[in-house]
Scaffold this motif. Structure first.
Motif, PDB file in Angstrom:
ATOM      1  N   LYS A  39       0.829  -1.213   0.000  1.00 59.36           N
ATOM      2  CA  LYS A  39       0.000   0.000   0.000  1.00 59.36           C
ATOM      3  C   LYS A  39       0.869   1.271   0.000  1.00 59.36           C
ATOM      4  O   LYS A  39       1.779   1.401   0.810  1.00 59.36           O
ATOM      5  N   GLY A  40       0.583   2.149  -0.916  1.00 57.80           N
ATOM      6  CA  GLY A  40       1.263   3.449  -0.940  1.00 57.80           C
ATOM      7  C   GLY A  40       2.568   3.466  -1.711  1.00 57.80           C
ATOM      8  O   GLY A  40       3.027   4.531  -2.129  1.00 57.80           O
ATOM      9  N   ASN A  41       3.179   2.280  -1.937  1.00 52.71           N
ATOM     10  CA  ASN A  41       4.510   2.275  -2.574  1.00 52.71           C
ATOM     11  C   ASN A  41       4.469   2.693  -4.043  1.00 52.71           C
ATOM     12  O   ASN A  41       5.326   3.455  -4.495  1.00 52.71           O
ATOM     13  N   ALA A  42       3.472   2.188  -4.772  1.00 45.87           N
ATOM     14  CA  ALA A  42       3.389   2.543  -6.197  1.00 45.87           C
ATOM     15  C   ALA A  42       3.108   4.044  -6.328  1.00 45.87           C
ATOM     16  O   ALA A  42       3.718   4.737  -7.153  1.00 45.87           O
ATOM     17  N   ALA A  43       2.204   4.538  -5.473  1.00 45.03           N
ATOM     18  CA  ALA A  43       1.859   5.974  -5.526  1.00 45.03           C
ATOM     19  C   ALA A  43       3.085   6.827  -5.195  1.00 45.03           C
ATOM     20  O   ALA A  43       3.344   7.847  -5.860  1.00 45.03           O
ATOM     21  N   ALA A  44       3.845   6.406  -4.187  1.00 48.27           N
ATOM     22  CA  ALA A  44       5.043   7.174  -3.802  1.00 48.27           C
ATOM     23  C   ALA A  44       6.076   7.144  -4.932  1.00 48.27           C
ATOM     24  O   ALA A  44       6.708   8.159  -5.237  1.00 48.27           O
ATOM     25  N   PHE A  45       6.219   5.982  -5.554  1.00 47.98           N
ATOM     26  CA  PHE A  45       7.160   5.843  -6.674  1.00 47.98           C
ATOM     27  C   PHE A  45       6.718   6.751  -7.829  1.00 47.98           C
ATOM     28  O   PHE A  45       7.537   7.455  -8.440  1.00 47.98           O
ATOM     29  N   ALA A  46       5.397   6.734  -8.102  1.00 48.67           N
ATOM     30  CA  ALA A  46       4.847   7.547  -9.197  1.00 48.67           C
ATOM     31  C   ALA A  46       5.126   9.028  -8.940  1.00 48.67           C
ATOM     32  O   ALA A  46       5.511   9.774  -9.849  1.00 48.67           O
ATOM     33  N   LYS A  47       4.985   9.421  -7.683  1.00 46.19           N
ATOM     34  CA  LYS A  47       5.232  10.827  -7.327  1.00 46.19           C
ATOM     35  C   LYS A  47       6.718  11.166  -7.501  1.00 46.19           C
ATOM     36  O   LYS A  47       7.084  12.184  -8.089  1.00 46.19           O
ATOM     37  N   ARG A  48       7.549  10.244  -6.999  1.00 49.02           N
ATOM     38  CA  ARG A  48       9.014  10.456  -7.046  1.00 49.02           C
ATOM     39  C   ARG A  48       9.511  10.602  -8.474  1.00 49.02           C
ATOM     40  O   ARG A  48      10.383  11.389  -8.773  1.00 49.02           O
ATOM     41  N   HIS A  49       8.921   9.827  -9.387  1.00 49.61           N
ATOM     42  CA  HIS A  49       9.453   9.794 -10.759  1.00 49.61           C
ATOM     43  C   HIS A  49       8.523  10.443 -11.789  1.00 49.61           C
ATOM     44  O   HIS A  49       8.785  10.350 -12.991  1.00 49.61           O
ATOM     45  N   GLY A  50       7.424  11.049 -11.311  1.00 48.21           N
ATOM     46  CA  GLY A  50       6.500  11.708 -12.238  1.00 48.21           C
ATOM     47  C   GLY A  50       5.826  10.729 -13.195  1.00 48.21           C
ATOM     48  O   GLY A  50       5.727  10.980 -14.403  1.00 48.21           O
ATOM     49  N   VAL A  51       5.352   9.608 -12.645  1.00 47.54           N
ATOM     50  CA  VAL A  51       4.696   8.574 -13.472  1.00 47.54           C
ATOM     51  C   VAL A  51       3.182   8.780 -13.389  1.00 47.54           C
ATOM     52  O   VAL A  51       2.638   8.839 -12.282  1.00 47.54           O
ATOM     53  N   PRO A  52       2.484   8.866 -14.528  1.00 47.69           N
ATOM     54  CA  PRO A  52       1.052   9.208 -14.464  1.00 47.69           C
ATOM     55  C   PRO A  52       0.139   8.136 -13.844  1.00 47.69           C
ATOM     56  O   PRO A  52      -0.861   8.476 -13.238  1.00 47.69           O
ATOM     57  N   HIS A  53       0.454   6.849 -14.008  1.00 43.78           N
ATOM     58  CA  HIS A  53      -0.470   5.806 -13.515  1.00 43.78           C
ATOM     59  C   HIS A  53       0.216   4.901 -12.489  1.00 43.78           C
ATOM     60  O   HIS A  53       1.308   4.392 -12.756  1.00 43.78           O
TER      61      HIS A  53
END
Ligand code: NAD
Length: 371
Positions: A39-53
């Motif tokens: 939980k939260g890891n994909a979202a944090a990664f997306a934020k860190r690297h500017g990934v849309p999905h």
């Protein structure tokens, strides 16, 4: 040529590396999605690297029509399952090393990708590491005459995540984790010769409380042209990642130290942020490496894979490469178990994981000498 749209599966150590590699070749590829179950890891990664999905289930990522190529940075035991699902969803696959757990899985991954008409690319960055590429160019030019011995060693203080130490998730210890690089390297360096035989000595020297896997090994590979590869794999070397090669021919030799050899010998009494992967401290003497990703060859590898997807380059590392490595891994564990050289082809059936072919050799207790 349009950018290849990449989805990453996993969101930790190697996922960050892949993200950095994609960002280093912005004209070739772009990150569009990430999937990771915690939980939260994909979202944090997306934020860190500017990934849309960002998704918690990789199957959702595979349903995203934008994604053209996935990069699997999940634990080894999941590589086959994810590859097969991705191929069925029509996505090209980049699979991190080692390809999978078993030869049956390797066969299935290759077959499914072939049937689906997608690429199965095996991420072996040593084929792209600039220092090693230079050594190979010189060897191919004849600089060393007939090359008869190639050595590669990868050594550090042990993996960062618990699953590597659990052989049911990793398939083995230091040879599965690090030796797979050296096996691929020697094979590639020597012109993709067939492997004739494998001999390996393995032991658990230091980390018996953490793993049933080997933490120290030397593996000797005999190739069809008579040349020999020697691979040293260790989880027992503190002080930061160490990756070196040595090449010997009848007309010369070369040595390359990928990280320490590209670092600044540094002394600091107070320490500083970061020196090199797996270095526990930056106080005292340390070897901060510059352009670490580039020295490994990760961006160069990503550029090649993106071009393979666009059809402008032919894969130099694919599922067959991963399967060859897997067979040598089997032979290495069997050799260490039986204490003898194993001839290839070596395809025992029904092996659940490579390390099952090895029985640990007990280290003799230190005898106290009476005074
Ligand atoms: N090429 C290299 O030099 C290199 C370096 C490090 C790791 N690797 C390889 O990359 C892979 C990942 O290693 P790592 O160091 O990043 O491990 P890690 O433990 O740091 O990260 C693993 C990631 O996989 C995710 N994951 C677990 N189960 C999943 C599932 N069911 N679906 C999707 N994601 C899932 C975890 O949540 C985590 O984000 C391994 O196969 C490893 O051998 C390669």
């Amino acid at each position: 040529m349009s950018k290849v749209k990449v989805g990453i599966i996993g969101s930790r150590f190697q996922a960050d590396c892949v993200a950095a590699a994609v960002k280093a070749v912005p004209e070739e590829a772009e990150l569009v999605a990430v999937a990771s179950p915690t939980k939260g890891n994909a979202a944090a990664f997306a934020k860190r690297h500017g990934v849309p999905h960002a998704y918690t289930d990789y199957r959702e990522l595979l349903r995203n029509p934008e994604v053209e190529m996935i990069s699997i940075t999940a634990p080894n035991r999941l590589h086959a399952e994810i590859t097969i699902a991705a191929a069925k969803a029509g996505k090209h696959v980049v699979c991190e090393k080692p390809l999978c757990m078993t030869l049956e899985e390797a066969d299935a991954m290759i077959d499914v990708c072939r049937q689906a008409g997608v690429l199965l690319l095996y991420a072996e960055e040593l084929f792209f590491a600039p220092k090693y590429v230079k050594a190979k160019q010189m060897a191919d030019e004849g600089a060393f005459g007939r090359v008869h011995l190639v050595k590669q060693g990868e050594k550090h203080s042990g993996p960062h995540a618990d699953w590597f130490w659990d052989v049911s998730q990793s398939g083995g210890g230091a040879v599965m984790d690090l030796g797979c690089h050296g096996i691929a390297f020697c094979w590639w360096f020597l012109g993709k010769q067939k492997v004739k035989s494998v001999y390996s000595h393995m032991a658990t020297q230091v980390h018996r409380d953490r793993t049933e896997g080997e933490d120290e090994a030397v593996t000797i590979i005999e190739f069809a042209n008579g040349a020999v590869g020697m691979v040293e794999s260790s989880w027992n070397r503190p002080g930061g990642m160490d990756d070196c090669i040595e090449v010997f021919g009848d007309k010369g030799q070369t040595y390359a130290d990928m990280l320490m050899g590209n670092a600044l010998p540094t002394y600091s009494e107070v320490g500083f942020g970061y020196a090199v992967e797996k270095a526990a401290s930056t106080k005292g003497w340390s070897y901060p490496v510059f352009e670490e990703q580039w020295n490994y060859g990760f961006p160069q590898e990503m550029r090649h894979f993106a071009r393979c997807v666009r059809g402008t380059e032919t894969p130099i590392s694919d599922g067959e490469t991963g399967r060859m490595v897997q067979e040598v891994l089997y032979a290495a564990y069997a050799s260490a178990g039986q204490g003898c050289r194993i001839a290839l082809p070596f395809r025992p059936k029904g092996v659940a994981k490579p390390i099952d072919l090895w029985k640990p050799i007990p280290v003799a207790p230190v005898r106290k000498l009476s005074s």
